[in-house]
Scaffold this active site. Structure first.
Site, short mmCIF file in Angstrom:
data_model
loop_
_atom_site.label_atom_id
_atom_site.label_comp_id
_atom_site.label_asym_id
_atom_site.label_seq_id
_atom_site.Cartn_x
_atom_site.Cartn_y
_atom_site.Cartn_z
N GLU A 138 -9.64 17.39 10.58
CA GLU A 138 -8.51 18.02 11.27
C GLU A 138 -7.88 19.06 10.34
O GLU A 138 -7.76 18.83 9.14
CB GLU A 138 -7.46 16.97 11.65
CG GLU A 138 -6.18 17.55 12.25
CD GLU A 138 -5.18 16.46 12.61
OE1 GLU A 138 -5.62 15.36 13.02
OE2 GLU A 138 -3.98 16.69 12.46
N GLU A 143 2.96 23.43 10.81
CA GLU A 143 3.87 22.47 11.43
C GLU A 143 5.08 22.29 10.54
O GLU A 143 5.07 22.60 9.35
CB GLU A 143 3.18 21.13 11.70
CG GLU A 143 2.65 20.43 10.46
CD GLU A 143 1.93 19.13 10.80
OE1 GLU A 143 2.22 18.53 11.85
OE2 GLU A 143 1.08 18.71 9.99
#
Length: 316
Positions: A138, A143
């Site tokens: 991933e 973020e």
């Protein structure tokens, strides 16, 4: 989304780590502008994670409630900002979208005018095969939580994978751990996230993924050094011609073979509320009450919890 509570960094050094290996020229494959998002992405209704306060909607429900809309060169996805929720509610309605196609070697330009901000928010852009979680690797491209700058970029793998300490990047790599907790890089600029990002009119995130390295760049809307092919939506981009080092750089090596750890991924964009990161950092971020109580009782606080994309361009 995996927790960022523990992060990976190897203390070892290597000559290869200092090299910034790039694939070079990519051709435009998919140009997502406005209504293109409605065709090329699926609206996911994944379950609310532990500690979360969100209810993801279908595309039809999001369009009907004006949580998603597209016109001209604008695509918006936002959090409900009108409904007061009871303590037993699943969560506040939000949107999570995933690309129909998966990618390995590629580059993506995210042209963003506005990202979600506010206490309790956890906006993210990431790449993963979410049918198997982190087992196929991933990449969290950007973020952050609770209006606290800057953004973070994180590489997760299913097993033990370490990154060299002396790799060429502008960001700062945090403390070490292994496996699912990931290797996280803190951006050097407050303009990469939240209120500062939005005050500048947004900017451009660019990711490049090859079997040799993964790189993430950022340019603010006010940055005159942004490559013209990035800001202008060129039909090709040549990452090898860029003189600015990426904010985050993850090279393949004997301690982290990217081709073995990073498989085919979808592109995912979402706004989580509370959850394992925004919730755990809620009080420390200077936010009032508790995260879930605040989300439930204060719909107007989420009027700025929206994404506004000018474009999302995928290059192969």
């Amino acid at each position: 989304m995996p927790s960022l509570s523990a992060l990976l960094l190897s203390a070892g050094t290597s000559v290869l780590a200092a090299l910034h290996v790039q694939a070079g020229t990519y051709n435009l494959y998919q140009n997502n502008v406005g209504a293109d998002f409605l065709q090329n992405f699926v609206w996911e209704t994944t379950a609310n994670p532990s500690g979360g306060a969100v209810e993801y909607t279908t595309q039809s429900a999001a369009l009907a409630a004006n949580l998603s809309y597209a016109y001209g060169d604008t695509f918006v996805m936002r959090v409900d900002d009108t409904t007061t929720l009871s303590a037993s509610a699943t969560g506040r309605q939000s949107v999570r979208i995933k690309s129909n196609e998966q990618y390995t070697t590629h580059a993506v330009v995210f042209d963003i005018r506005h990202m979600p901000q506010g206490c309790g928010t956890w906006p993210a852009i990431w790449e993963v095969d979410d049918t198997v979680g982190v087992a196929n690797g991933e990449l969290d491209i950007m973020e952050g939580v609770n209006n606290v700058s800057p953004s973070y970029t994180t590489l997760h793998t299913g097993g033990s994978c370490t990154m060299p300490a002396n790799r060429t990047e502008r960001g700062s790599t945090a403390t070490q751990s292994s496996g699912n907790n990931g290797c996280s890089v803190s951006s050097p600029y407050s303009s990469t996230y939240g209120p500062d990002f939005n005050a500048n009119g947004g900017g451009w995130y660019v990711v490049e993924r090859t079997n040799q390295a993964i790189s993430v760049w950022f340019w603010s809307r006010q940055d005159s050094t942004v490559p013209a092919t990035v800001s202008g939506g060129g039909s090709t981009i040549n990452t090898a011609s860029w003189t600015s080092p990426p904010i985050a750089y993850f090279p393949s090596s004997s301690t982290c073979n990217l081709s073995a750890n990073m498989m085919s991924h979808n592109i995912i964009i979402n706004t989580m509320l509370c959850g394992s990161w925004a919730g755990s950092r809620y009080s420390a971020s200077g936010c009032p009450s508790t995260c879930i109580d605040y989300v439930n009782a204060n719909p107007a606080a989420f009027s700025n919890a929206y994404w506004d994309f000018a474009a999302l361009r995928i290059y192969l």
